[in-house]
Structure formats: structure tokens, C-alpha cells
Design a protein around this motif. Structure first.
Motif, PDB file in Angstrom:
ATOM      1  N   GLY A 176       4.630  10.773  -9.659  1.00  0.00           N
ATOM      2  CA  GLY A 176       4.140  11.461 -10.894  1.00  0.00           C
ATOM      3  C   GLY A 176       3.771  12.974 -10.469  1.00  0.00           C
ATOM      4  N   PHE A 177       3.345  13.350  -9.415  1.00  0.00           N
ATOM      5  CA  PHE A 177       2.767  14.616  -9.040  1.00  0.00           C
ATOM      6  C   PHE A 177       4.099  15.522  -8.794  1.00  0.00           C
ATOM      7  N   ILE A 178       5.044  14.731  -8.013  1.00  0.00           N
ATOM      8  CA  ILE A 178       6.106  15.530  -7.343  1.00  0.00           C
ATOM      9  C   ILE A 178       7.406  15.688  -8.301  1.00  0.00           C
TER      10      ILE A 178
ATOM     11  N   SER B 145       0.683  -1.510   0.161  1.00  0.00           N
ATOM     12  CA  SER B 145      -0.063   0.067   0.008  1.00  0.00           C
ATOM     13  C   SER B 145       1.123   1.183   0.180  1.00  0.00           C
TER      14      SER B 145
ATOM     15  N   GLY C 264       3.958   1.426  -1.039  1.00  0.00           N
ATOM     16  CA  GLY C 264       4.579   1.483  -2.306  1.00  0.00           C
ATOM     17  C   GLY C 264       3.921   2.069  -3.468  1.00  0.00           C
ATOM     18  N   THR C 265       2.357   1.477  -3.360  1.00  0.00           N
ATOM     19  CA  THR C 265       1.583   2.024  -4.388  1.00  0.00           C
ATOM     20  C   THR C 265       1.303   3.532  -4.376  1.00  0.00           C
ATOM     21  N   TYR C 266       1.141   4.140  -3.199  1.00  0.00           N
ATOM     22  CA  TYR C 266       0.933   5.300  -2.843  1.00  0.00           C
ATOM     23  C   TYR C 266       2.179   6.366  -3.341  1.00  0.00           C
TER      24      TYR C 266
ATOM     25  N   GLU D 149       4.280   5.443  -5.793  1.00  0.00           N
ATOM     26  CA  GLU D 149       4.200   5.363  -7.202  1.00  0.00           C
ATOM     27  C   GLU D 149       3.304   6.692  -7.820  1.00  0.00           C
ATOM     28  N   LYS D 150       2.236   6.527  -6.973  1.00  0.00           N
ATOM     29  CA  LYS D 150       1.166   7.759  -7.440  1.00  0.00           C
ATOM     30  C   LYS D 150       1.594   9.224  -7.125  1.00  0.00           C
ATOM     31  N   LEU D 151       2.101   9.417  -5.983  1.00  0.00           N
ATOM     32  CA  LEU D 151       2.919  10.659  -5.516  1.00  0.00           C
ATOM     33  C   LEU D 151       3.754  11.091  -6.415  1.00  0.00           C
TER      34      LEU D 151
END
Lengths: 103, 223
Positions: free
Chosen positions: A20-22, A10, A12-14, A16-18
Motif C-alpha cells: 500500500g505504501f510502495i 507473517s 505475507g501480511t507484511y 500486504e502492508k508495504l
């Protein structure tokens, strides 16, 4: 054991998402990477379908799951929604077992 | 008017994913996770394919490492989604922390559809992300509670529901001949590997082999 997998994956997947934004886009943007991330799910999901249908531990078996998968494919071709596809597979397998036609 | 129609689309998409949250909850419990482990995945991981993969690999006796790696590889695409969303949504640091959690297939697709109108794109992203988050979690809870109440979930054919769930996630991605060949190759390699390597690894090995073959084939014939 299971909790470790749940929490690590969980987090790790967060990340990954973050990321892309940062992270600056140029750091992670490349045609090759884009292609890899779009093809990776295809390869992983196809392998998961095969293994979850035919593997029992390290043995390959043919049981009610195969009939369930066939029913799911028919439902998909008929453009049934996700929940119907899953239900059709489960019911097919359950009926075959209840009737004693399959393990 | 536009915002209202975006909101109602978002709720529709949330309702559809809520139905698959139901099957996730049931399948996760049938794979051996308890109610709270299942619910934590839907709250904290919140990306369907990775959740299904994690419980699928754990349920098959695949071990923590293989389960986590498979889930992370499937989740990598969310990072690319976030990258395409960042210039469109133009969020500050604080909001990015929240936006990241609801960056998934559905919210990205809805936002990108309104790429020409940043205000509509932002609205579409948040409305879809939040609607799917709420309904996916409610669905998960109901599915998990239902399956917890059963003595032996395999009687209901829930083990057969797992590959059905994966093929339903796979199908929309088989957009051309190349992806179909790749999928077939990965499936065959995975089955060949099953008797020889521990559970959990055939999926990762098959994906690596299939992608390597695809890469070589593309360089030879196209590049």
C-alpha cells in the motif's frame, strides 16, 4: 509445520502492508476492491465464529462453547471491553464443565 | 498541547490492545503453538485478526495452507490502510519499511482523524502504532507464559474464548443491515460445509459464497 505457517503468513501480511505504501495508488485503487476488502473481514470473522463454536473436527457439536459465546454476546451488548468479553466466555464454559453440566 | 493529547490517547489505545494481546497469547498457546511461535506472530505479523485466525485454524487442525490464506485475506485491508496513509504521511522509502509494520486498524484510525493537519496525523500514526506494538507484545508474552504454565488450558474454557475473540472483532464491523446479512450467511454456509470438507476450508468457502451472493444481490437490486 507450525513455524512454516507462522513465518509465511507473517511475511505475507507484511508485504500486504508495504504494498500500500510502495505501489502507485491507481494500480490497486478501485471501488470494487475497496468494497471487497471491507466486506471480506466480516464474512471471514462470522464464519470463524460459527466454526470455532460448533465444529469439533468435521462434526458439529453443541458444548460449553455455545454457552461461552452467548455470554460473550451479552457482554458485547453491554459494551464490555475485549478482554472482558473473552474472559466471560472462558469462565462461563469452564464453570459449566466444572459443574458437570456440559462437555 | 495537541501532540500531548494525541500521545495520551495513543497510550490509552495501546493499553486496551495490550489487554487483548493477553488473550491472544493465552489462546495461541491453548491452540497448540509454543511460546516463541506465539511471540513471533505478535512481533512479525502484528495484525490481531489475522493472528487470531491463524492460530484458530491451526488449532482446529486446518492445515498450513488454509491457515495462511485465511490470515492473508484478513490482512488485505492493511494494504488499503497503507494506501490511504501514504499521501497523508508522505514518508520516504526507508521509513515506509518501518511504517508498514505498524499499519493496523488503530494507527490508521488515529492518523485519519487528523487528516487536516499532516504533522498531527504523522504524530498520531507513530505514537499509536508504537504504543500498540509495545503493549500488544508485552500482553502476548504474559498471556502465553500464563497459558504455558497450565497443564490443560481447555479446563479454563480457553477454547470458548476463541469464538468470543472473533465475535468481539466482528461486532464493530456490523454497521448496517447488509453487513449483518452477510455475516449471518457466511456463518450458516460455514456450518453447512463443516461435515463435508477438511477443517480450515469451511471458513474460506463460506466467505467466498457469502461475498458472491452479496455481489449478485447488489448488482440485481442496486446496479
Amino acid at each position: 509445520m507450525i513455524w512454516a505457517a507462522v513465518l509465511i503468513a507473517s511475511l505475507g501480511t507484511y508485504i500486504e502492508k508495504l504494498a500500500g505504501f510502495i505501489l502507485p495508488a491507481r494500480l490497486i485503487e478501485s471501488a470494487g476492491l475497496r468494497r471487497l476488502t471491507s466486506l471480506l473481514p466480516v464474512a471471514l470473522l462470522a464464519a470463524l465464529v460459527a466454526v470455532q463454536t460448533f465444529a469439533s473436527g468435521q462434526a458439529l457439536v453443541i458444548d460449553a462453547r455455545v454457552a461461552g459465546l452467548a455470554a460473550a454476546i451479552i457482554a458485547l451488548v453491554a459494551r464490555a471491553p475485549f478482554i472482558v468479553v473473552v474472559l466471560v466466555a472462558a469462565i462461563t464454559a469452564a464453570l459449566l464443565r466444572a459443574g458437570g453440566w456440559s462437555t | 498541547m495537541l501532540h500531548r493529547s494525541i500521545t495520551s490517547n495513543a497510550i490509552g489505545i495501546g493499553a486496551a490492545t495490550g489487554a487483548y494481546g493477553l488473550s491472544f497469547g493465552a489462546i495461541s498457546v491453548a491452540s497448540g503453538l509454543d511460546f516463541w511461535q506465539t511471540q513471533t506472530l505478535s512481533l512479525a505479523m502484528f495484525t490481531g485478526a489475522s493472528q487470531f485466525a491463524l492460530v484458530g485454524v491451526l488449532g482446529a487442525g486446518g492445515g498450513i495452507a488454509a491457515a495462511v490464506v485465511t490470515a492473508l485475506l484478513l490482512g488485505a485491508r492493511n494494504g488499503l490502510y497503507a494506501m490511504s496513509l501514504a499521501p497523508l504521511l508522505r514518508l520516504g522509502r526507508g521509513r515506509s519499511l518501518i511504517a508498514a509494520q505498524v499499519t493496523i486498524d488503530e494507527s490508521t484510525a488515529m492518523a485519519i482523524r487528523h487528516a487536516d493537519d499532516p504533522a498531527a496525523a504523522r504524530h498520531a500514526f507513530w505514537a499509536t502504532g508504537l504504543s500498540v506494538f509495545v503493549l500488544w507484545n508485552i500482553g502476548t508474552a504474559i498471556g502465553a507464559l500464563g497459558a504455558t504454565a497450565l497443564d490443560d488450558p481447555s479446563v479454563l474454557g480457553l477454547d470458548a474464548a476463541i469464538p468470543a475473540g472473533f465475535i468481539a472483532l466482528l461486532c464493530p464491523r456490523l454497521t448496517d443491515r447488509r453487513t449483518r446479512v452477510l455475516a449471518l450467511l457466511a456463518a450458516v454456509v460455514a456450518l453447512v460445509l463443516v461435515p463435508f470438507v477438511p477443517a480450515g476450508l469451511p471458513v474460506l468457502g463460506a466467505a467466498a459464497v457469502a461475498l458472491a451472493v452479496e455481489w449478485i444481490a447488489r448488482r440485481r437490486w442496486v446496479g
